[in-house]
Design a protein around this motif. Structure first.
Motif, PDB file in Angstrom:
ATOM      1  N   GLY A 129      79.148 259.964  49.240  1.00 43.06           N
ATOM      2  CA  GLY A 129      78.532 258.653  49.039  1.00 43.06           C
ATOM      3  C   GLY A 129      77.883 258.116  50.296  1.00 43.06           C
ATOM      4  O   GLY A 129      76.797 257.533  50.254  1.00 43.06           O
ATOM      5  N   LEU A 133      73.630 256.912  50.707  1.00 43.72           N
ATOM      6  CA  LEU A 133      73.168 255.532  50.848  1.00 43.72           C
ATOM      7  C   LEU A 133      71.988 255.361  51.800  1.00 43.72           C
ATOM      8  O   LEU A 133      71.023 254.660  51.457  1.00 43.72           O
ATOM      9  N   GLY A 136      68.956 256.513  49.918  1.00 39.14           N
ATOM     10  CA  GLY A 136      68.706 255.705  48.724  1.00 39.14           C
ATOM     11  C   GLY A 136      68.093 254.361  49.049  1.00 39.14           C
ATOM     12  O   GLY A 136      67.234 253.852  48.323  1.00 39.14           O
ATOM     13  N   SER A 152      67.783 259.380  40.055  1.00 39.04           N
ATOM     14  CA  SER A 152      69.198 259.150  40.363  1.00 39.04           C
ATOM     15  C   SER A 152      70.093 259.765  39.297  1.00 39.04           C
ATOM     16  O   SER A 152      71.141 260.354  39.614  1.00 39.04           O
ATOM     17  N   THR A 180      77.562 257.901  42.869  1.00 36.82           N
ATOM     18  CA  THR A 180      76.111 258.008  42.727  1.00 36.82           C
ATOM     19  C   THR A 180      75.546 256.758  42.057  1.00 36.82           C
ATOM     20  O   THR A 180      74.498 256.238  42.454  1.00 36.82           O
ATOM     21  N   ALA A 183      75.571 253.947  44.642  1.00 34.83           N
ATOM     22  CA  ALA A 183      74.475 254.074  45.599  1.00 34.83           C
ATOM     23  C   ALA A 183      73.151 253.665  44.961  1.00 34.83           C
ATOM     24  O   ALA A 183      72.304 253.020  45.589  1.00 34.83           O
ATOM     25  N   THR A 184      72.969 254.027  43.677  1.00 32.19           N
ATOM     26  CA  THR A 184      71.740 253.659  42.968  1.00 32.19           C
ATOM     27  C   THR A 184      71.628 252.145  42.806  1.00 32.19           C
ATOM     28  O   THR A 184      70.593 251.538  43.114  1.00 32.19           O
ATOM     29  N   SER A 187      71.104 250.333  46.170  1.00 31.93           N
ATOM     30  CA  SER A 187      69.734 250.462  46.666  1.00 31.93           C
ATOM     31  C   SER A 187      68.790 249.526  45.926  1.00 31.93           C
ATOM     32  O   SER A 187      67.847 248.974  46.512  1.00 31.93           O
TER      33      SER A 187
END
Length: 417
Positions: A129, A133, A136, A152, A180, A183-184, A187
């Protein structure tokens, strides 16, 4: 446009506009965020959960080095990516290639760590992770939202399959998908939403500039119309009577003198009317200026208190003090960082005292200093035997005090008229 934006990065904080300050704060937050997640999700877990064998130690060291390079590259690209999002400058097509390569290296090292069993599953997932980041945050500003979400989702499937192969554990696979997704979302919501807010703020700032220019243009048109209304008819009459006087003079008629006398009278009347028009533009009404200052400052988010009444003061005193209110209000808006401004008008011992005080001044706030604006105000006040004092009265507190005697030149001229 980009050169102007670059220039304000070197200026003092108090000399920046609100949009510039918000942008600088946003950039600082993004710079810090990349390092924070790398420290909290990668460095700290590795220190506590890394196997002390040579192989895992080597992989862990490479992971930390890669994370540091990722953060440095993300910080380097943050400004160009934001400029691209705000349409200030184009981002080169391959600008993100180094960041993407570091992302792939970080994920590969985290996968190797999972394969060799060099750390517990939670640590390897957090390292994954932390690697996602920094990239992202950049990628979310470069591509459209739908494409970012599709990429993503595909990326999550690939990572879940890879880590599921390395450690076939349902909870671990689910954690990969969850990280994931985090992080998506981070962002998009933390970075892209902030960038969108910046875009709206800059658009509002540009709209304010356009509105100010339009107001100036409208005032010029109004001034032109007033001059045309005053002078158009009179100049036409002067032209006709001058032509008539020429014709009469050529014929030796004595009426030519009368026509030229009439031309002289009309010209003198025109001069008085033009002076009246110009005086109306140059003189400031104190009551209007006090109300306008309060409205403008409140619209800018500055609490403004106005006390005192301007009624009954001589016209020239009102004009001089009105210019003081106008200039000091402009200084508060342009140069300071005020949260409160107080304007007080009082009459005491045969003199009028106007005090303007704000809490947004600093040592570098040159606009609140003894500059050409205050020099011009002193010259105006001298015309009515007035004085002006300006300076700091506390930490961050700036005060302007204007005094005009009611028995001075303005009162004498008022009585004579």
């Amino acid at each position: 446009m980009l050169g102007r934006i670059r220039g304000w990065q070197r200026r003092h904080w108090r000399d920046r506009s609100k949009a510039e300050r918000v942008e600088l704060q946003t950039l600082g937050t993004w710079y810090f965020t990349a390092w924070f997640f790398s420290f909290a999700w990668l460095a700290l877990p590795l220190v506590g959960g890394l196997d002390r064998r040579p192989g895992p130690l080597l992989v862990g060291g490479l992971l930390m080095l890669t994370a540091a390079l990722q953060c440095a590259e993300a910080n380097r690209l943050t400004r160009p990516v934001l400029d691209h999002y705000l349409r200030r400058a184009e981002l080169p097509p391959r600008a993100l290639y180094p960041a993407a390569g570091l992302l792939a290296l970080g994920l590969a090292l985290a996968l190797v760590l999972a394969v060799v069993g060099g750390a517990d599953p939670v640590t390897t997932r957090l390292c994954m992770g932390a690697a996602m980041l920094p990239f992202g945050m950049l990628y979310g500003l470069v591509v459209p939202i739908r494409r970012f979400l599709r990429h993503s989702a595909l990326f999550a499937v690939v990572l879940m399959a890879a880590f599921g192969w390395a450690e076939p554990d349902a909870a671990g696979i689910f954690m990969v998908g969850l990280l994931t997704a985090f992080a998506t979302c981070f962002s998009l919501f933390a970075c892209r939403c902030s960038a969108w807010n910046l875009a709206v703020l800059w658009e509002a700032d540009r709209a304010g500039e356009v509105e100010a220019r339009l107001a100036v243009a409208e005032e010029r048109l109004r001034f032109g119309r007033d001059l045309h209304d005053v002078m158009g008819r009179n100049l036409a009459v002067i032209a006709l009577k001058s032509e008539l006087a020429v014709q009469l003079a050529r014929r030796g008629r004595p009426e030519a003198v009368e026509q030229m006398i009439e031309v002289q009278r009309i010209a003198q009347d025109s001069q008085r009317e033009v002076r009246a028009v110009v005086r109306g533009y140059r003189e400031a009404d104190l009551g209007v200026e006090l109300a306008g200052a309060q409205g403008v400052l409140r619209a800018a988010g500055i609490a403004c208190e106005v006390s005192g009444e301007a009624g009954g003061l001589p016209a020239e005193v009102q004009s001089a003090l009105g210019w003081v209110v106008r200039e000091t209000t402009t200084n508060v808006l342009r140069h300071g960082d005020a949260g409160r401004c107080a304007v007080a008008l009082r009459t005491e011992e045969g003199r009028v005292v106007l005090t303007v005080e704000n809490d947004g001044a600093g040592p570098s706030t040159t606009g609140n200093g003894d500059g050409s604006g205050l020099t011009g105000l002193r010259e105006r006040l001298r015309g009515v035997d007035g004085t002006l004092e300006a300076g700091f009265v506390g930490t961050g507190l700036f005060r302007v005090v204007a005094e005009v005697p009611l028995s001075g030149k303005a009162a004498v001229r008022e009585g004579a008229s």
